[in-house]
Enzyme design. Structure first.
Site, PDB file in Angstrom:
ATOM      1  N   GLY A  84      31.635   6.170 -24.434  1.00  0.00           N
ATOM      2  CA  GLY A  84      30.738   7.194 -24.943  1.00  0.00           C
ATOM      3  C   GLY A  84      29.325   6.650 -25.043  1.00  0.00           C
ATOM      4  O   GLY A  84      29.083   5.442 -24.918  1.00  0.00           O
ATOM      5  N   SER A  85      28.371   7.531 -25.267  1.00  0.00           N
ATOM      6  CA  SER A  85      26.986   7.112 -25.424  1.00  0.00           C
ATOM      7  C   SER A  85      26.241   8.149 -26.246  1.00  0.00           C
ATOM      8  O   SER A  85      26.642   9.315 -26.326  1.00  0.00           O
ATOM      9  CB  SER A  85      26.307   6.931 -24.058  1.00  0.00           C
ATOM     10  N   GLY A  86      25.163   7.694 -26.888  1.00  0.00           N
ATOM     11  CA  GLY A  86      24.344   8.587 -27.691  1.00  0.00           C
ATOM     12  C   GLY A  86      22.880   8.313 -27.444  1.00  0.00           C
ATOM     13  O   GLY A  86      22.507   7.709 -26.438  1.00  0.00           O
ATOM     14  N   THR A  88      20.951   6.304 -29.005  1.00  0.00           N
ATOM     15  CA  THR A  88      20.557   4.912 -29.232  1.00  0.00           C
ATOM     16  C   THR A  88      21.530   3.917 -28.626  1.00  0.00           C
ATOM     17  O   THR A  88      21.119   2.882 -28.095  1.00  0.00           O
ATOM     18  CB  THR A  88      20.452   4.624 -30.746  1.00  0.00           C
ATOM     19  N   LYS A  89      22.827   4.231 -28.681  1.00  0.00           N
ATOM     20  CA  LYS A  89      23.827   3.220 -28.336  1.00  0.00           C
ATOM     21  C   LYS A  89      24.748   3.690 -27.223  1.00  0.00           C
ATOM     22  O   LYS A  89      24.940   4.881 -27.026  1.00  0.00           O
ATOM     23  CB  LYS A  89      24.676   2.891 -29.573  1.00  0.00           C
ATOM     24  N   VAL A  91      28.754   2.922 -25.961  1.00  0.00           N
ATOM     25  CA  VAL A  91      30.018   2.376 -26.449  1.00  0.00           C
ATOM     26  C   VAL A  91      30.924   2.132 -25.257  1.00  0.00           C
ATOM     27  O   VAL A  91      31.174   3.033 -24.446  1.00  0.00           O
ATOM     28  CB  VAL A  91      30.699   3.336 -27.450  1.00  0.00           C
ATOM     29  N   LYS A 106      29.654  -2.014 -28.872  1.00  0.00           N
ATOM     30  CA  LYS A 106      28.439  -1.209 -29.016  1.00  0.00           C
ATOM     31  C   LYS A 106      27.224  -2.035 -28.645  1.00  0.00           C
ATOM     32  O   LYS A 106      27.078  -3.180 -29.093  1.00  0.00           O
ATOM     33  CB  LYS A 106      28.280  -0.710 -30.456  1.00  0.00           C
ATOM     34  N   ASP A 218      23.267  11.741 -40.218  1.00  0.00           N
ATOM     35  CA  ASP A 218      23.674  12.419 -38.984  1.00  0.00           C
ATOM     36  C   ASP A 218      25.163  12.733 -39.086  1.00  0.00           C
ATOM     37  O   ASP A 218      25.994  12.134 -38.420  1.00  0.00           O
ATOM     38  CB  ASP A 218      23.373  11.544 -37.769  1.00  0.00           C
TER      39      ASP A 218
END
Length: 439
Positions: A84-86, A88-89, A91, A106, A218
């Site tokens: 996964g990704s967001g 900022t980071k 994973v 991470k 968040d």
């Protein structure tokens, strides 16, 4: 910017330095070409991180346990894939040698919007990377300071800055599966209640944590994962460990898209309780509203409606909410929620010594089995009542399996030919209609 291959290469760097080293120094190594506003932002985040780390040390926050993973273990990871990704980071999912245990890694997401926006504004790659790394470092301190089943466990960390001035920070966590609300909505009420109860237990802990009352700024279902059947928060980079400062009551407004709340400014200049209430309302609007009421036992619905109303209006704090959930759990586990009515159990013949084929039969919803109708019951009397209410039901089998509350998983079926002699199951078969009058 590094692509996926370069990122994996960074993750495999076999050098381990303590997190304390990261906190104490690397920000100061930036060159003089860093824009002043970026340097000031880095210094603010450094101050925040140092304050949080000092608070953790003052409370004797536990260090990583013996055998914690470091950069050396990253060198031997296998089966690396994107989890996964967001903003900022990123994973990654990886297997650690020896043993092949899967963990989550991470790292800073180079293509994420946090780094991208920073580069557009400051044009300084290293400074922007370090600004994003702050969130990883803050999360690492929090994960080492908070000890609760609802907080994902940190398995290790790695800090590496051998490649020029570029700094690399990686945290290693236990691996969970993402929380899928659509799938949850299709599960039995008991499982949905479990998720909500575990969330309330976590929020109670965060309201009384060793670092003070913590707000998840968040707060979204995507911030949670399931690890071995337990709900856990996995994103702690965007949190507040301090109540909002204030000079007047007007400074203590808590606003959401559909509702707003006003709090009092305490004498010490803080909006006392605002972190706890923020978490509770988010739990209400993202979890309770959808997971609590649907298909709940009829006699529990008034209590659940009271919980929804009280959390939706923020009349309850974390303590009151937890007590209300514990009351529902007690009523459900003890069978006290069951309505008093004539027993149907005498309408069934008990047959012993059978086993069952795993074949499809009639469906009910929600069910613990995709092959047929499997529901949890308190006892055989409740199962008989359910079977008598299903026109298709000819018999029911109380299986050896139970749910997390200790309730019995019971299979309701219409086809008697699926039963095979020679097992250890007890089958309750409906008596022929004509014979019931002689009971």
């Amino acid at each position: 910017m590094p692509g996926p291959e370069a990122l994996l290469a960074l993750l495999a760097a076999p050098v381990l330095l303590a997190l304390a080293l990261v906190i104490s120094g690397p920000w100061r190594l930036l060159d003089a070409r860093v824009p002043l506003s970026l340097m000031q932002e880095l210094e603010r985040r450094q101050t925040d991180l140092s304050r949080l780390a000092a608070a953790a040390r003052a409370r004797d926050a536990p260090a990583l346990p013996p055998g914690a993973l470091g950069c050396a273990e990253l060198h031997g990871v296998a089966g690396v894939s994107l989890a996964g990704s967001g903003i900022t980071k990123v994973v990654l999912r990886a297997a650690v040698s020896p043993g092949g245990e899967e963990i989550a890694l991470k790292a800073v997401h180079w293509a994420g919007s946090d780094v991208s926006r920073c580069l557009q504004r400051y044009r300084h790659q290293e400074g922007c990377y370090r600004l994003a790394s702050y969130k990883l470092l803050k999360e690492a301190v929090l994960l080492q300071s908070l000890d609760h089943p609802g907080v994902v466990k940190m398995r290790g960390q790695c800090y590496d800055r051998r490649l020029g001035l570029e700094m690399n920070v990686v945290t290693m966590l236990e691996l969970g599966t993402p929380l899928e609300m659509i799938r949850l909505l299709q599960t039995p009420w008991e499982e949905r209640f479990k998720i909500c109860l575990e969330l309330v237990e976590l929020l109670y802990y965060l309201a009384n944590s060793p670092l003070g009352s913590i707000a998840l700024l968040d707060f979204q279902p995507r911030q949670f994962v399931i690890v071995n059947g337990l709900l856990k928060v996995t994103d702690l980079d965007d949190v507040s460990t301090e109540e909002l400062p204030c000079k007047a009551d007007e400074d203590c407004a808590l606003e959401f898209p559909t509702k707003s709340f006003a709090f009092q400014c305490a004498a010490h200049g803080k909006c006392e309780g605002i972190n706890e209430k923020r978490n509770l309302f988010n739990a209400y609007r993202y979890f309770f509203m959808y997971l609590l009421p649907h298909t709940a036992p009829f006699t529990l619905q008034p209590i659940l409606a009271g919980i929804l109303n009280a959390t939706g209006d923020l009349r309850y704090g974390a303590n009151e909410t937890l007590r209300a959930f514990q009351k529902v759990l007690h009523l459900y586990k003890s069978g006290l929620y069951l309505q008093k009515k004539p027993s149907h159990l005498k309408e069934y013949i008990v047959l012993k010594g059978f086993r069952n084929k795993d074949t499809e039969d009639y469906k009910c919803w929600p069910s613990y089995s995709h092959l047929g109708c499997m529901i949890s019951v308190h006892n055989a009397e409740e199962a008989a009542d359910i079977c008598s209410s299903h026109p298709q039901c000819h018999h029911f089998i109380i299986t050896p399996r139970s749910t997390w509350t200790g309730r019995l998983l019971t299979l309701f079926q219409s086809n008697l030919t699926d039963l095979i002699p020679g097992g250890n199951m007890v089958v309750y078969v409906k008596r022929p209609t004509a014979s019931r009058g002689f009971l």
